[in-house]
Design a protein around this motif. Structure first.
Motif, PDB file in Angstrom:
ATOM      1  N   SER A  20     -30.739 -44.875 -44.036  1.00 22.57           N
ATOM      2  CA  SER A  20     -30.142 -43.668 -43.467  1.00 22.57           C
ATOM      3  C   SER A  20     -28.624 -43.794 -43.490  1.00 22.57           C
ATOM      4  O   SER A  20     -28.064 -44.768 -42.998  1.00 22.57           O
ATOM      5  CB  SER A  20     -30.631 -43.443 -42.032  1.00 22.57           C
ATOM      6  N   THR A  21     -27.985 -42.790 -44.096  1.00 20.45           N
ATOM      7  CA  THR A  21     -26.529 -42.740 -44.180  1.00 20.45           C
ATOM      8  C   THR A  21     -26.051 -41.454 -43.522  1.00 20.45           C
ATOM      9  O   THR A  21     -26.846 -40.573 -43.187  1.00 20.45           O
ATOM     10  CB  THR A  21     -26.070 -42.778 -45.649  1.00 20.45           C
ATOM     11  N   ILE A  22     -24.748 -41.346 -43.326  1.00 16.74           N
ATOM     12  CA  ILE A  22     -24.173 -40.148 -42.717  1.00 16.74           C
ATOM     13  C   ILE A  22     -23.772 -39.186 -43.829  1.00 16.74           C
ATOM     14  O   ILE A  22     -22.943 -39.519 -44.674  1.00 16.74           O
ATOM     15  CB  ILE A  22     -22.983 -40.504 -41.819  1.00 16.74           C
ATOM     16  N   SER A  23     -24.377 -38.006 -43.817  1.00 14.73           N
ATOM     17  CA  SER A  23     -24.246 -37.062 -44.922  1.00 14.73           C
ATOM     18  C   SER A  23     -22.826 -36.546 -45.111  1.00 14.73           C
ATOM     19  O   SER A  23     -22.131 -36.208 -44.144  1.00 14.73           O
ATOM     20  CB  SER A  23     -25.193 -35.885 -44.705  1.00 14.73           C
ATOM     21  N   LEU A  24     -22.419 -36.502 -46.379  1.00 17.70           N
ATOM     22  CA  LEU A  24     -21.157 -35.852 -46.737  1.00 17.70           C
ATOM     23  C   LEU A  24     -21.323 -34.338 -46.806  1.00 17.70           C
ATOM     24  O   LEU A  24     -20.439 -33.583 -46.401  1.00 17.70           O
ATOM     25  CB  LEU A  24     -20.675 -36.360 -48.111  1.00 17.70           C
ATOM     26  N   ASP A  25     -22.455 -33.899 -47.328  1.00 17.52           N
ATOM     27  CA  ASP A  25     -22.678 -32.471 -47.543  1.00 17.52           C
ATOM     28  C   ASP A  25     -22.932 -31.718 -46.244  1.00 17.52           C
ATOM     29  O   ASP A  25     -22.525 -30.561 -46.101  1.00 17.52           O
ATOM     30  CB  ASP A  25     -23.862 -32.270 -48.492  1.00 17.52           C
ATOM     31  N   ILE A  52     -23.707 -42.687 -58.419  1.00 16.02           N
ATOM     32  CA  ILE A  52     -23.991 -41.254 -58.493  1.00 16.02           C
ATOM     33  C   ILE A  52     -25.028 -40.820 -57.464  1.00 16.02           C
ATOM     34  O   ILE A  52     -25.255 -39.631 -57.271  1.00 16.02           O
ATOM     35  CB  ILE A  52     -24.463 -40.845 -59.908  1.00 16.02           C
ATOM     36  N   ALA A  53     -25.672 -41.787 -56.792  1.00 12.42           N
ATOM     37  CA  ALA A  53     -26.673 -41.460 -55.783  1.00 12.42           C
ATOM     38  C   ALA A  53     -25.991 -40.917 -54.527  1.00 12.42           C
ATOM     39  O   ALA A  53     -24.898 -41.347 -54.154  1.00 12.42           O
ATOM     40  CB  ALA A  53     -27.503 -42.693 -55.435  1.00 12.42           C
ATOM     41  N   GLN A  54     -26.671 -39.989 -53.861  1.00  9.85           N
ATOM     42  CA  GLN A  54     -26.079 -39.382 -52.672  1.00  9.85           C
ATOM     43  C   GLN A  54     -25.819 -40.404 -51.577  1.00  9.85           C
ATOM     44  O   GLN A  54     -24.792 -40.371 -50.902  1.00  9.85           O
ATOM     45  CB  GLN A  54     -26.996 -38.273 -52.139  1.00  9.85           C
ATOM     46  N   HIS A  55     -26.759 -41.360 -51.399  1.00  3.72           N
ATOM     47  CA  HIS A  55     -26.545 -42.332 -50.315  1.00  3.72           C
ATOM     48  C   HIS A  55     -25.329 -43.220 -50.589  1.00  3.72           C
ATOM     49  O   HIS A  55     -24.654 -43.644 -49.660  1.00  3.72           O
ATOM     50  CB  HIS A  55     -27.797 -43.170 -50.031  1.00  3.72           C
ATOM     51  N   THR A  56     -25.038 -43.494 -51.863  1.00  9.05           N
ATOM     52  CA  THR A  56     -23.843 -44.299 -52.179  1.00  9.05           C
ATOM     53  C   THR A  56     -22.577 -43.526 -51.863  1.00  9.05           C
ATOM     54  O   THR A  56     -21.618 -44.072 -51.294  1.00  9.05           O
ATOM     55  CB  THR A  56     -23.855 -44.722 -53.658  1.00  9.05           C
ATOM     56  N   LYS A  57     -22.547 -42.263 -52.231  1.00 12.04           N
ATOM     57  CA  LYS A  57     -21.387 -41.427 -51.912  1.00 12.04           C
ATOM     58  C   LYS A  57     -21.177 -41.353 -50.409  1.00 12.04           C
ATOM     59  O   LYS A  57     -20.037 -41.405 -49.922  1.00 12.04           O
ATOM     60  CB  LYS A  57     -21.580 -40.026 -52.495  1.00 12.04           C
ATOM     61  N   ASN A  58     -22.273 -41.263 -49.672  1.00 14.43           N
ATOM     62  CA  ASN A  58     -22.167 -41.231 -48.206  1.00 14.43           C
ATOM     63  C   ASN A  58     -21.600 -42.538 -47.668  1.00 14.43           C
ATOM     64  O   ASN A  58     -20.747 -42.545 -46.772  1.00 14.43           O
ATOM     65  CB  ASN A  58     -23.542 -40.980 -47.593  1.00 14.43           C
ATOM     66  N   ILE A  59     -22.067 -43.669 -48.220  1.00 15.47           N
ATOM     67  CA  ILE A  59     -21.605 -44.979 -47.758  1.00 15.47           C
ATOM     68  C   ILE A  59     -20.121 -45.176 -48.039  1.00 15.47           C
ATOM     69  O   ILE A  59     -19.384 -45.729 -47.209  1.00 15.47           O
ATOM     70  CB  ILE A  59     -22.439 -46.096 -48.421  1.00 15.47           C
ATOM     71  N   ALA A 119     -23.711 -48.666 -63.842  1.00 18.56           N
ATOM     72  CA  ALA A 119     -22.676 -49.039 -62.865  1.00 18.56           C
ATOM     73  C   ALA A 119     -23.237 -49.194 -61.451  1.00 18.56           C
ATOM     74  O   ALA A 119     -22.573 -48.857 -60.479  1.00 18.56           O
ATOM     75  CB  ALA A 119     -21.543 -48.010 -62.877  1.00 18.56           C
ATOM     76  N   PHE A 120     -24.473 -49.699 -61.356  1.00 20.22           N
ATOM     77  CA  PHE A 120     -25.042 -49.963 -60.032  1.00 20.22           C
ATOM     78  C   PHE A 120     -24.191 -51.010 -59.321  1.00 20.22           C
ATOM     79  O   PHE A 120     -23.588 -51.881 -59.956  1.00 20.22           O
ATOM     80  CB  PHE A 120     -26.472 -50.469 -60.167  1.00 20.22           C
ATOM     81  N   GLU A 121     -24.172 -50.941 -57.994  1.00 18.81           N
ATOM     82  CA  GLU A 121     -23.356 -51.864 -57.202  1.00 18.81           C
ATOM     83  C   GLU A 121     -24.199 -52.451 -56.072  1.00 18.81           C
ATOM     84  O   GLU A 121     -25.085 -51.783 -55.537  1.00 18.81           O
ATOM     85  CB  GLU A 121     -22.147 -51.127 -56.617  1.00 18.81           C
ATOM     86  N   PHE A 122     -23.889 -53.700 -55.712  1.00 19.76           N
ATOM     87  CA  PHE A 122     -24.553 -54.349 -54.585  1.00 19.76           C
ATOM     88  C   PHE A 122     -23.772 -54.089 -53.302  1.00 19.76           C
ATOM     89  O   PHE A 122     -22.541 -54.178 -53.276  1.00 19.76           O
ATOM     90  CB  PHE A 122     -24.651 -55.859 -54.816  1.00 19.76           C
ATOM     91  N   PHE A 123     -24.527 -53.767 -52.249  1.00 19.98           N
ATOM     92  CA  PHE A 123     -23.943 -53.627 -50.919  1.00 19.98           C
ATOM     93  C   PHE A 123     -24.719 -54.514 -49.964  1.00 19.98           C
ATOM     94  O   PHE A 123     -25.948 -54.615 -50.042  1.00 19.98           O
ATOM     95  CB  PHE A 123     -24.008 -52.175 -50.440  1.00 19.98           C
ATOM     96  N   ARG A 124     -23.985 -55.154 -49.057  1.00 21.46           N
ATOM     97  CA  ARG A 124     -24.592 -55.976 -48.011  1.00 21.46           C
ATOM     98  C   ARG A 124     -24.526 -55.205 -46.699  1.00 21.46           C
ATOM     99  O   ARG A 124     -23.510 -54.588 -46.389  1.00 21.46           O
ATOM    100  CB  ARG A 124     -23.846 -57.297 -47.884  1.00 21.46           C
ATOM    101  N   LEU A 125     -25.613 -55.263 -45.936  1.00 18.86           N
ATOM    102  CA  LEU A 125     -25.620 -54.620 -44.633  1.00 18.86           C
ATOM    103  C   LEU A 125     -25.174 -55.633 -43.577  1.00 18.86           C
ATOM    104  O   LEU A 125     -25.916 -56.558 -43.230  1.00 18.86           O
ATOM    105  CB  LEU A 125     -27.013 -54.074 -44.304  1.00 18.86           C
ATOM    106  N   GLU A 126     -23.949 -55.451 -43.105  1.00 12.24           N
ATOM    107  CA  GLU A 126     -23.385 -56.317 -42.069  1.00 12.24           C
ATOM    108  C   GLU A 126     -23.918 -55.831 -40.727  1.00 12.24           C
ATOM    109  O   GLU A 126     -23.526 -54.774 -40.220  1.00 12.24           O
ATOM    110  CB  GLU A 126     -21.859 -56.268 -42.099  1.00 12.24           C
TER     111      GLU A 126
END
Length: 227
Positions: A20-25, A52-59, A119-126
């Protein structure tokens, strides 16, 4: 026998969750999406997502996220199933962190095809807080330090264990899955993970291990107990 943390055990046993991310739209509203995850060496979830995924843009716009993982059971009562929610800040993993990348690709081999092409990217959840619901009377919050556990094995040590088990003790791995084909992909203090035809299977140790010798004894004990 040392008691294991049920929230950590659940998160280690599963491979997918609702991110779950905080929506930009729709400003301020949560946006949920299903994503695979893999635990790093401090038992923090890591995800591999496309820009390009919506959750990445939100993050990128707001790093606050949560990952909810639900226990797989045969019960049709979802409320009776265990679940853990990791509330965290998502931070991009540095490109030079090869351990995170290689560990993730062992758990999700098909994801390697996206490397360098999308261009996938790794994210760590702190982690900020962790919420666990394990049934009646098992509902509580945890601080990150209560949930996390350091992996006692370096990347090189883990690699040697995996290679040794897959090459020299494949019979033990097959027996751990009831005779089905199995490939070991990771190990930590509390157990190890194998990939079978139906995905990842988590196999716990009788008690946590702290070094290579204790891990060797744990595997010997497991081999003796398996049919």
């Amino acid at each position: 026998m040392e008691k294991q943390n049920p929230a950590r055990s659940l998160a280690l046993a599963e491979s997918f969750g609702v991110l779950s991310t905080i929506s930009l739209d729709l400003a301020g509203y949560p946006f949920g999406s299903v994503t695979p995850y893999c635990m790093d060496r401090m038992c923090r979830p890591t995800i591999y997502i496309s820009p390009i995924a919506q959750h990445t843009k939100n993050i990128v716009a707001d790093s606050r996220v949560s990952l909810t993982v639900i226990e797989r059971t045969e019960s049709d009562d979802v409320q009776a199933q265990g679940r853990v929610t990791c509330i965290a800040n998502a931070s991009e993993v540095p490109a030079g962190d090869h351990d995170v990348r290689e560990r993730y690709f062992r758990y999700f081999p098909s994801a390697r095809q996206y490397e360098g092409t999308h261009a996938f990217e790794f994210f760590r959840l702190e982690l900020v807080r962790v919420r666990f619901i394990g049934g009646f009377g098992q509902i509580f919050w945890m601080k990150p330090e209560e949930f996390m556990m350091a992996n006692p094995f370096s990347p090189a040590e883990e690699g040697r264990i995996i290679q040794h088990m897959n090459q020299d003790h494949s019979d033990v791995l097959r027996r751990s899955l009831g005779g089905a084909a199995a490939e070991m992909v990771g190990i930590d203090a509390e157990g190890f993970d194998v990939l079978g035809s139906n995905g990842k299977v988590r196999i716990g140790f009788a008690s946590p291990v702290k070094n290579l010798e204790e891990a060797r004894r744990a595997f010997v004990d497991l081999a003796r107990r398996l049919p």
